[in-house]
Enzyme design. Structure first.
Site, PDB file in Angstrom:
ATOM      1  N   GLN A   1      31.036  45.536  44.208  1.00 39.30           N
ATOM      2  CA  GLN A   1      31.264  44.334  44.225  1.00 39.30           C
ATOM      3  C   GLN A   1      32.418  43.753  45.241  1.00 39.30           C
ATOM      4  O   GLN A   1      32.716  42.625  45.385  1.00 39.30           O
ATOM      5  CB  GLN A   1      31.821  43.698  42.800  1.00 39.30           C
TER       6      GLN A   1
ATOM      7  N   ARG B   1      32.735  39.267  33.693  1.00 38.91           N
ATOM      8  CA  ARG B   1      31.996  37.920  33.665  1.00 38.91           C
ATOM      9  C   ARG B   1      33.289  37.068  33.524  1.00 38.91           C
ATOM     10  O   ARG B   1      33.095  36.072  32.748  1.00 38.91           O
ATOM     11  CB  ARG B   1      30.858  37.387  33.130  1.00 38.91           C
ATOM     12  N   CYS B   2      34.396  37.267  33.975  1.00 35.56           N
ATOM     13  CA  CYS B   2      35.249  36.520  33.753  1.00 35.56           C
ATOM     14  C   CYS B   2      36.718  36.907  34.524  1.00 35.56           C
ATOM     15  O   CYS B   2      36.540  37.634  35.538  1.00 35.56           O
ATOM     16  CB  CYS B   2      36.046  36.961  32.027  1.00 35.56           C
TER      17      CYS B   2
ATOM     18  N   GLU C   1      31.146  32.127  35.408  1.00 37.83           N
ATOM     19  CA  GLU C   1      31.800  33.122  34.291  1.00 37.83           C
ATOM     20  C   GLU C   1      31.891  32.015  33.166  1.00 37.83           C
ATOM     21  O   GLU C   1      32.127  32.308  32.031  1.00 37.83           O
ATOM     22  CB  GLU C   1      32.865  33.827  34.702  1.00 37.83           C
TER      23      GLU C   1
END
Ligand code: CDP
Length: 795
Positions: A228, A375-376, A749
């Site tokens: 990522q 996802r945050c 997110e």
């Protein structure tokens, strides 16, 4: 200088700019099976690597005997820490300045930790070989629970560290303790609730993997990997291996979901690279599912006690929180902020609260390391859960409607920019508007009446209505607050317009399925008046893309999206001088018209020129004194985070016989500022809500007392399927970010962050007439049934 596209006004130039539902450019290759993931990469003479993992959670390695594996045909090598020590690669730094074994040197610290590696000519032989490696372990007592780990009697996990006498990692505090205590002492009402945010795993469909290829002719290491953050990984790879950074190329090809799991560097990547370096052949390593869940970065695992102080009419005056964080065997949280608990100190949420204080203790345990931002944005999920649950507990205590108590405490829309009690500068928001819209879409009053009716009729299925009015903090970040290995968190974009009028945009962020190849092209289409089909987006290759810090925490749009808009505007500025030359006018008389996308002479709209004609001019007829070509680069250090928000309303039916929960209605109203592609946003919301439902209802990485991972595969770590996911009613409001060049905030997110508290609030709401104030996640039927039973509600 440019005000950027205006909310809701920019749809429909027809060129695929801001606000248009452009179909995803990347889908053609995905749905025709032409994606290119790490495991699709095959190189001549490529070898395969399999990792030997510890069956024990805590054990001393007395001996490793790889001779039976080495004797196998087609096994090329067996690597242990001893081999890596020769190349100074036996350990690697984590993103939190801890040091993790690449292959265990002396002591195993969690089950499935990497102990040895077998390299063979094919994957199956490598796997068979791994089973033949004999490791002699002296098994030690493990400790998996963070509270137990802090006991004086607990086994010391990190005995290799000087001065480490217990399993304590750090203490952290935020806010003003004295002021908060004073508010609590004087308050009419206080409430307190304990809540656990269970250990989760991002569980991307594609596991982690790499193909490392050392080229002795070029002295260059190329690693295709599930990353990522390819540029940051290149810098770290170079620092760890000693190979100069310009001789390291990281390529992150198509990535099958990241969700924070592919931010850290894992031992498998390093082993593959070391093996390729030693053997001078390409080496592929790809994890299996259980290896991914059991050894790579987990998320959450926060045990929280929260308190609110309020007036008797429900005005919140103070918030307090105390957290015990389980960090696993190494401090390897993947978060780039300068705060040990990331952005957890945004726990005042959407509310105007005078005083706030938070404290946190982190502990080592014999569990896999992690603390990734699933996802945050670096612990904002835990913070949102805490405050949105506490507000509901307060509403119960005061017998005020949960919608009403939120309304009484929202930061008013005219108070932005707003500084929170813990020091965050919220850019913009209109929380009441989003809540009102959600209430209307959910038919709130109707369900409240229906809920009452069911209670009165002693119905078999109770109704619960849950609200969450969350605020997010995304777009890491200002370099002052966020860095990776000292590199400040900017991001970048580079636009090159070709002589025939099409363009290549290279960006420093790397998509893992979010649709950047489409939305980033849309930003350029909007800013240059080009057709979106004429712009291709490249990312993920450190040899060609400008340096960026990666995609996680919904930072791509806030940071690289801003860089893209600024770079496009630089191109536009240069285009003006070329337009002036072509139109034989003075440069200051050239105007750009957003609607038509054309440049024209002020006061003479018929004397106009398109970007395609300008591109030709830039290469074939450039003005004297100007460089030929038409390109620009921007590195963007955001002045602030962006603060997306939303209101979610969930209506559930709780079965009093089975504890099963059914979703009756699921409303999600989101505000991510100006919207680039509403269809992609809708997709992001749907996916994120599915993950929020998974969090609330299904998922948990569990361990037994011996440190065995009992929730470490898809038989036991329950991913949601289409069966568990209801229809969603989505809506939006638009409150642009005042500091972002195109007024956009992140969105990816929000649904995962915002929905778990709405769901838990709904289930608790179904039972709170019988005194239930909290139910822990995941709310599997047995957990819900136990709560019903305790409250005397079970049938
Ligand atoms: O960093 P990441 O891409 O995961 O998250 P994001 O910036 O929230 O973007 C997710 C997707 O939604 C990207 O394709 C964005 O360009 C798109 N998006 C959008 O269309 N409009 C916004 N205001 C925010 C995001």
């Amino acid at each position: 200088e440019d005000d950027g596209p205006q909310p809701e006004k920019h749809c429909g130039h027809g060129r695929g700019g801001m606000g248009e539902e452009v179909s995803r450019k990347e889908d053609k290759r995905f749905i025709t099976g032409r994606g290119n993931y790490v495991d699709d990469i095959k190189k001549p003479d490529m070898l395969h690597c399999e990792i030997v993992r510890s069956p024990h959670a805590h054990a001393r390695v007395k001996d490793i005997d790889g001779s039976r594996a080495e004797a196998m045909d087609d096994v090329v090598a067996v690597l242990t820490a001893e081999d890596l020590l020769e190349h100074d690669l036996a350990t690697m730094p984590t993103l939190m300045d801890d040091t993790q074994d690449v292959l265990v040197n002396e002591k195993v610290k969690f089950q499935s930790q990497e102990v040895a590696a077998v390299i063979a000519t094919d994957r199956y032989t490598a796997k068979d070989g791994a089973e033949k490696v004999e490791v002699d372990y002296e098994v030690l007592d493990p400790v998996v629970d963070a509270q137990d780990a802090l006991d004086a009697e607990a086994p010391l996990i990190r005995d290799e560290l000087d001065d480490q006498e217990d399993n304590h990692i750090f203490d952290w505090e935020t806010g003003d303790k004295d002021a908060t205590e004073a508010v609590f002492d004087a308050a009419d009402v206080t409430i307190e609730e304990d809540m656990n945010y269970q250990r989760l795993h991002p569980a991307p469909i594609e596991t982690c993997g790499a193909v490392a290829d050392w080229d002795p002719g070029m002295d260059k290491m190329t690693v295709h990997m599930t990353s990522q953050a390819p540029h940051a990984h290149r810098t770290l790879f170079s620092q760890v291996s000693g190979i100069p950074e310009h001789k390291v190329r990281i390529v992150s090809p198509d990535v099958g979901g990241g969700f924070g799991n592919k931010v850290p560097i894992y031992p498998g990547y390093v082993v593959a690279a070391a093996a390729s370096f030693v053997l001078e052949q390409p080496v592929k390593w790809v994890e299996e599912r259980s290896e991914n869940i059991q050894s790579t970065g987990f998320a959450r695992d926060y045990d929280m006690t929260g308190e609110l102080a309020a007036t008797e009419d429900g005005v919140i005056e103070g918030v307090k929180v105390d957290v015990l964080a389980n960090h696993g065997a190494y401090n390897a949280a993947a978060q780039p902020t300068k705060f040990p608990a990331g952005f957890f100190n945004i726990f005042t949420g959407s509310y105007d609260i005078e005083a706030a204080y938070g404290s946190l203790t982190a502990a080592f345990t014999n569990t896999a390391p992690g603390g990734v931002a699933y996802r945050c944005s670096f612990r904002v999920t835990e913070a949102v859960y805490l405050i949105e649950r506490l507000v509901n507990v307060l509403a119960d205590e005061l017998d005020v409607d949960p919608a009403e108590i939120r309304r009484r405490n929202f930061i008013p829309s005219d108070a932005f920019p707003y500084e929170s009690a813990t020091g965050w500068n919220y850019d913009s928001g209109d929380y009441e508007k989003a809540l009102d819209k959600a209430l209307e879409m959910a038919d709130y009053e109707h369900y409240r009446e229906e809920q009452q009716r069911r209670i009165e009729n002693d119905a078999d299925k109770l109704l619960g209505i849950g609200i969450s009015s969350f605020t997010e903090i995304v777009g890491a970040g200002p370099g002052e607050q966020c860095d990776i290995a000292g590199i400040e968190m900017f991001d970048s974009a580079d636009i090159r317009v070709n002589p025939t009028g099409n363009a290549v945009l290279r960006i420093g962020v790397q998509t893992q399925g979010q649709g950047h190849e489409t939305t980033f092209a849309q930003i350029v289409a909007e800013e240059l008046g080009m057709d979106v089909d004429n712009i291709s987006v490249e990312h993920g290759d450190t040899d060609t893309e400008p340096y960026g810090l990666g995609t996680y925490g919904s930072r791509s749009t806030p940071v690289a999206g801003a860089a893209t808009a600024v770079a496009a505007r630089k191109v536009r500025d240069k285009a003006k001088s070329i337009a002036a030359n072509e139109l034989e006018a003075a440069e200051e008389d050239i105007e750009w018209d957003r609607e038509s996308g054309e440049f024209h002479v002020a006061g003479a709209p018929d004397r106009s020129i398109t970007i395609t004609e300008i591109a030709a001019g830039a290469y074939m007829n450039h003005p004297g004194g100007e460089e030929p070509g038409l390109e620009a680069t921007n590195y963007y250090d955001p002045p602030e985070m962006t603060y997306p928000f939303g209101s979610y309303i969930v209506v559930v039916e709780v079965d009093r016989e089975t504890g099963e929960v059914d979703f009756e209605k699921f409303v999600a109203v989101d505000d991510c500022g100006n919207r680039i592609n509403p269809m992609i946003i809708e997709g992001q919301i749907h996916g994120g809500l599915a993950q929020g439902i998974a969090t609330a209802m299904l998922e948990e990485v569990t361990y037994d007392d011996n440190g065995n991972v009992t929730g470490g595969d898809f038989m036991n770590y329950l991913l949601p399927t289409a069966n568990e996911i209801p229809n969603f009613d989505t809506g939006h409001t638009v409150t642009p970010s005042p500091h972002h060049p195109i007024g956009a905030k992140g969105v990816g997110e929000s649904p995962t962050v915002g929905s778990p508290p709405a769901i838990v609030n709904a289930v608790v709401d179904a039972m709170n007439h019988a005194g239930v104030s909290h139910v822990e996640m995941p709310m599997t039927p047995d957990v819900v049934w136990a709560a019903l039973d305790d409250a005397g509600l079970a049938h």
